[in-house]
Design a protein around this motif. Structure first.
Motif, mmCIF file in Angstrom:
data_model
loop_
_atom_site.group_PDB
_atom_site.id
_atom_site.type_symbol
_atom_site.label_atom_id
_atom_site.label_comp_id
_atom_site.label_asym_id
_atom_site.label_seq_id
_atom_site.Cartn_x
_atom_site.Cartn_y
_atom_site.Cartn_z
ATOM 1 N N PRO A 288 49.191 2.453 63.388
ATOM 2 C CA PRO A 288 48.870 1.685 62.180
ATOM 3 C C PRO A 288 47.492 2.086 61.664
ATOM 4 O O PRO A 288 46.732 2.782 62.342
ATOM 5 C CB PRO A 288 48.882 0.232 62.677
ATOM 6 N N ALA A 289 47.149 1.614 60.475
ATOM 7 C CA ALA A 289 45.863 1.976 59.875
ATOM 8 C C ALA A 289 44.692 1.388 60.651
ATOM 9 O O ALA A 289 43.606 1.971 60.683
ATOM 10 C CB ALA A 289 45.836 1.494 58.425
ATOM 11 N N VAL A 290 44.906 0.238 61.281
ATOM 12 C CA VAL A 290 43.831 -0.446 62.001
ATOM 13 C C VAL A 290 44.211 -0.578 63.475
ATOM 14 O O VAL A 290 45.341 -0.947 63.806
ATOM 15 C CB VAL A 290 43.586 -1.842 61.400
ATOM 16 N N ASN A 291 43.274 -0.263 64.354
ATOM 17 C CA ASN A 291 43.453 -0.409 65.794
ATOM 18 C C ASN A 291 44.709 0.293 66.324
ATOM 19 O O ASN A 291 45.591 -0.333 66.936
ATOM 20 C CB ASN A 291 43.478 -1.896 66.188
ATOM 21 N N PRO A 292 44.836 1.610 66.126
ATOM 22 C CA PRO A 292 45.967 2.341 66.718
ATOM 23 C C PRO A 292 45.875 2.331 68.243
ATOM 24 O O PRO A 292 44.783 2.160 68.811
ATOM 25 C CB PRO A 292 45.799 3.752 66.158
ATOM 26 N N TYR A 293 46.994 2.522 68.899
ATOM 27 C CA TYR A 293 46.999 2.499 70.362
ATOM 28 C C TYR A 293 48.159 3.341 70.879
ATOM 29 O O TYR A 293 49.068 3.729 70.128
ATOM 30 C CB TYR A 293 47.105 1.069 70.894
ATOM 31 N N THR A 294 48.127 3.612 72.171
ATOM 32 C CA THR A 294 49.208 4.323 72.842
ATOM 33 C C THR A 294 49.720 3.475 73.991
ATOM 34 O O THR A 294 48.931 3.021 74.836
ATOM 35 C CB THR A 294 48.724 5.675 73.383
#
Length: 884
Positions: A288-294
């Motif tokens: 996402p545009a804010v706070n990407p994660y894996t």
């Protein structure tokens, strides 16, 4: 067993396991039809059959539940709140910090959350669903992701004989999978930070035990920060022939949030080998545009284990292709390469399978891990970037998921040894500690992790006290404790979205100071830094309708901010009252400062806090309007009971005031300042005389001294000040604020009226009770039970030798919440005798650890329970801790 305890005057709480309590526990397992007990499942904890249905269904307190008399009294508040709510939700498109119109409904489904402290949480339900998500800091959404499952496949002689999703659900999607496992053959057992689910596979003579492990380890400030959890599957084959067994773990790329369909998400397989250990799995990159994660699903590779994967599948439609892939040969196709980014509107998921052969009448195990990597975060304002604590050890580039998975799978046994060493003394204390208490003590700790918790590095440019240095009554810009151990914040409640709400943290702080004391001190430095600062921005306060500054100088803030804004930068998200005039916040700071020093013996901390304590006490002096040494409340709800009006000198705030004066006397002596000692001693002596004269009625301290019809109500929390003195090794001799016989009489009155005359003595202590034995219904809070207050009350009783009464008082709350109302791992702030609860998943019940401190301090000998802490202290510290 300690023979000296046979003659203990404090009694034996084991006698409190009354018939109603035993039946309450047994009801949770009444539908379990199997005889299987699982592998390695402890006796103690919270246990429930997967087929259990809670009979009682409660509703959240909402605006419509306010009585007519209270509506009329607060009509201005209602109109102002409605206007503010509309602007916040419809114009600003933000979530209100408290939403009186859209409270969370009660879902009686939650189990132990996954993950360590401050890296985000994913909660699994006790039936196995992944159903509560807090990956964006402090912001919750409650969505069960259907495709997130474990599936078992049994094969004999090259043929699959059984394949089952280990879920009792029958969802309308994924119809190609075999759903509807019979919950009567399984049970869930939680002893946080671990949990077990035991499944008997009907007709197969196979029992599975899934053990869930999160790295939540007292006095550990590294591994406890990791956003990981391990699932160990023990497979018991009770047949006379071998079986090949596979477990498949499926996971959607996302969290059930609308951004799962925003496009651009992709998966890739990975293999990581280091230090002679290898793990394989799939990385799910969520972009996402804010706070990407894996997200990372991983399994440990071993010579006799086969790990396979499906990089990507669509979690919609029947999904029969994945099911057939597993059923064919017990493994997945394991394609190479990454999946293409998802188009907008589509979701993607991944699957991982691990398999082994289990000989006849034998046991084997399979190990999985779930990790998530979101090392840098922004809060709702998007103004600043923060780095999570775990990034200190695994980097902040967002590429740590494979290493996190590898570390978890190769270190979880060490974590378990530490957890067992910590919990063993309490669990093995069969002589004096009842089973419900052991469950409450450890399972309520879920909130340290799942309270919207964040644990971040102190930014290099941060100044905790806004430029006010120690020589001017402030603090160092970057106190050593905060710099080394980071900043910590947890919400007042998952529905009351304010970080480190200080009037509530007063109760909950026992868990931190006893288990992660450096985090407790870090919170205190942040609060102290805020004390010496001000924010003159004028804003409307909803209760009074008046405008006043956001934050006044030399007063304790209500909270350090809203995660949907910019915590630490902008404090006091709470805008119902102007808390600069609250009577309890300053006093709770002073009391916590000394208690923390008493338990840590950190002299630098005391030196740093001493000028701040003096400043807040000077601010508090203005509330003593008549100069008699006792502060007065101002005729509105100007303390933590923010819906319960109090006028003039009161038991609660007056008691906190006297206890604070007592503590200031003690700290003055430690600072070798006799003049300051004499000043506070004089105020304490005069204030104690006034307190006695105005509030003592011969049996207990009146609620307040206003002379109103209900001013002589019995408040369950009237001894809060004395509680903190006893927890701090004071309350007797020179440093005493209340006569012992009056405290004991007051506690007896509370037990007889607020506990035993309320709901048959089976629901804890109601906040306010009339002397004639009916609840005080003068406010929306006086007829509530506050679980965290009850645990603090129970601790006070234990300090005063009323062990049996204290245990009975707390037991009612535990059994109501965890066994009757289905509120496990979401203990609310409050419930009424019937129908209503308020604010699920709340901070205050962490005060159950105050009971443990009281038990340790009041043992007639150094008992096994003391050993809970023995390994965590130097010999000198341990001696200090147990012999005060």
């Amino acid at each position: 067993r300690c023979p000296e305890r046979d003659h203990s005057p404090v009694g034996c709480p084991a006698k409190m396991n009354t018939e109603w309590g035993e039946k309450s526990s047994a009801d949770l397992m009444s539908r379990y039809v199997s005889n299987e007990t699982g592998y390695g499942v402890p006796e103690e904890g919270w246990r429930i059959c997967l087929a259990h249905e809670f009979k009682e269904k409660r509703k959240p307190f909402q605006a419509k539940d306010v009585s007519l008399s209270n509506v009329l009294e607060h009509i201005g508040l209602g109109i102002r709140y409605l206007k503010w709510w509309y602007k916040k939700t419809q114009v600003e498109k933000k979530a209100p910090f408290i939403d009186m119109f859209r409270a969370q409904p009660l879902r009686q489904i939650y189990g132990a959350p996954l993950g360590g402290i401050g890296g985000g949480t994913i909660t699994r339900g006790w039936r196995g669903e992944f159903c509560r998500w807090q990956l964006n800091p402090g912001m919750y959404h409650y969505k069960t992701v259907t495709a997130n499952q474990f599936t078992v496949c049994l094969r004999r002689g090259g043929q699959t004989v059984y394949q089952q999703v280990l879920s009792v659900e029958r969802p309308p999607t994924l119809q190609g999978w075999n759903w509807g496992y019979c919950g009567e053959y399984a049970f869930y057992h939680a002893l946080y930070p671990r949990a077990w689910t035991v499944y008997e596979l009907p007709g197969q003579k196979v029992t599975l035990t899934c053990r869930q492990v999160s790295p939540v380890i007292p006095h550990d400030y590294q591994d406890s920060s990791l956003p990981v959890a391990v699932f160990v599957w023990d497979v018991e084959n009770n047949n006379d022939f071998a079986l090949d067994v596979s477990i498949m773990f499926t996971m959607v790329n996302g969290s059930g949030h609308k951004d799962d369909k925003c496009g651009g998400h992709w998966n890739e397989p990975f293999h990581l080998e280091k230090e002679g250990e290898a793990v394989s799995g799939v990385l799910l990159h969520h972009c996402p545009a804010v706070n990407p994660y894996t997200l990372c699903i991983a399994a440990r590779e071993q010579p006799d284990r086969e790990v396979s994967h499906q990089t990507a599948f669509s979690p919609k439609g029947t999904c029969s292709g994945l099911w057939s892939d597993l059923i064919t040969d017990g493994r997945l196709d394991s394609p190479t390469g990454s999946s293409p980014p998802t188009p907008k509107g589509e979701k993607v998921a991944a699957a991982l399978a691990a398999g082994c052969s289990v000989p006849a009448q034998s046991r084997s195990s399979l190990e999985f891990c779930l990790a998530w990597d979101m090392p840098t975060i922004t809060f709702g304002s998007r103004e600043r970037e923060h780095i999570r604590r775990y990034a200190r050890y695994f980097g902040s580039k967002g590429d740590a998921a494979p290493s996190l998975g590898h570390y978890a799978l190769t270190h979880y046994r060490q974590w378990e040894r530490s957890i067992e060493e910590w919990q063993r003394p309490v669990l093995q204390d069969r002589y004096s500690l009842p089973s419900w208490y052991k469950s409450a003590l450890f399972n309520e700790l879920y909130f340290v992790v799942d309270g919207g918790t964040v644990w971040t590095e102190l930014p290099e440019d941060a100044d905790v006290s806004g430029g006010v240095r120690s020589e001017d009554g402030g603090l160092p810009a970057q106190p050593a404790v905060v710099k080394e151990f980071g900043r910590f914040a947890y919400l007042e409640g998952q529905e009351y979205r304010m970080y480190n709400t200080y009037d509530v943290h007063f109760y909950a702080s026992f868990a931190l100071i006893m288990l992660w004391p450096k985090l407790a001190l870090s919170v205190q430095y942040d609060i102290a830094g805020s004390v010496v600062q001000q924010d003159p921005t004028e804003r409307l306060h909803l209760m009074s309708g008046r405008c006043s500054p956001v934050k006044a100088q030399n007063v304790v803030p209500h909270d350090i901010g809203d995660p949907d804004d910019e915590p630490w930068q902008r404090v006091n998200a709470y805008l119902i009252h102007d808390t600069a005039d609250w009577k309890d916040l300053n006093l709770k700071f002073v009391l916590q400062v000394y208690r923390d020093f008493h338990l840590t013996q950190d002299s630098q901390y005391l030196r740093d806090m001493w000028p701040v304590c003096q400043a807040v006490m000077e601010s508090e002096m203005k509330f003593d309007l008549d100069g008699d040494g006792l502060i007065e409340n101002s005729g509105y709800a100007d303390q933590t009971y923010d819906g319960w009006t109090v006028t003039g000198p009161s038991a609660y705030c007056g008691g906190l005031w006297l206890a604070s004066l007592c503590v200031m006397c003690k700290m003055s002596r430690l600072a070798d300042n006799e003049e300051t000692y004499q000043r506070y001693r004089d105020i304490l002596d005069r204030g104690s005389a006034a307190f006695d004269k105005l509030l003592w009625n011969g049996k207990y301290y009146n609620y307040d001294s206003s002379g109103r019809d209900l001013s002589n109500s019995v408040m369950s929390d009237q001894c809060a000040g004395h509680w903190f003195l006893r927890a701090s090794g004071l309350g007797e001799g020179e440093y005493k604020a209340f006569p012992k016989e009056k405290i004991q009489s007051a506690l007896k009155s509370v037990f007889d009226l607020n506990v035993m005359s309320f709901a048959g003595g089976q629901m804890g202590a109601v906040n306010g009770m009339r002397p004639e034995g009916v609840p005080d219904r003068s406010s929306v809070q006086s007829d509530e039970v506050w679980i965290g207050v009850v645990y603090g009350l129970a601790a006070t009783m234990i300090h005063e030798g009323m062990l049996e009464e204290g245990m009975r008082t707390a037991e009612g709350c535990y059994r109501t919440v965890w066994e009757r109302l289905g509120m496990a791992f979401q203990t609310p702030e409050a419930y009424c005798e019937k129908n209503i609860y308020r604010s699920l998943a709340y901070m205050r019940p962490l005060s159950v650890w105050a009971m443990q401190l009281a038990l340790i301090k009041n043992r007639p000998c150094v008992s096994a329970t003391y050993c809970l802490f023995a390994h965590m202290y130097t010999p000198m510290e341990a001696l200090h801790f147990t012999c005060q």
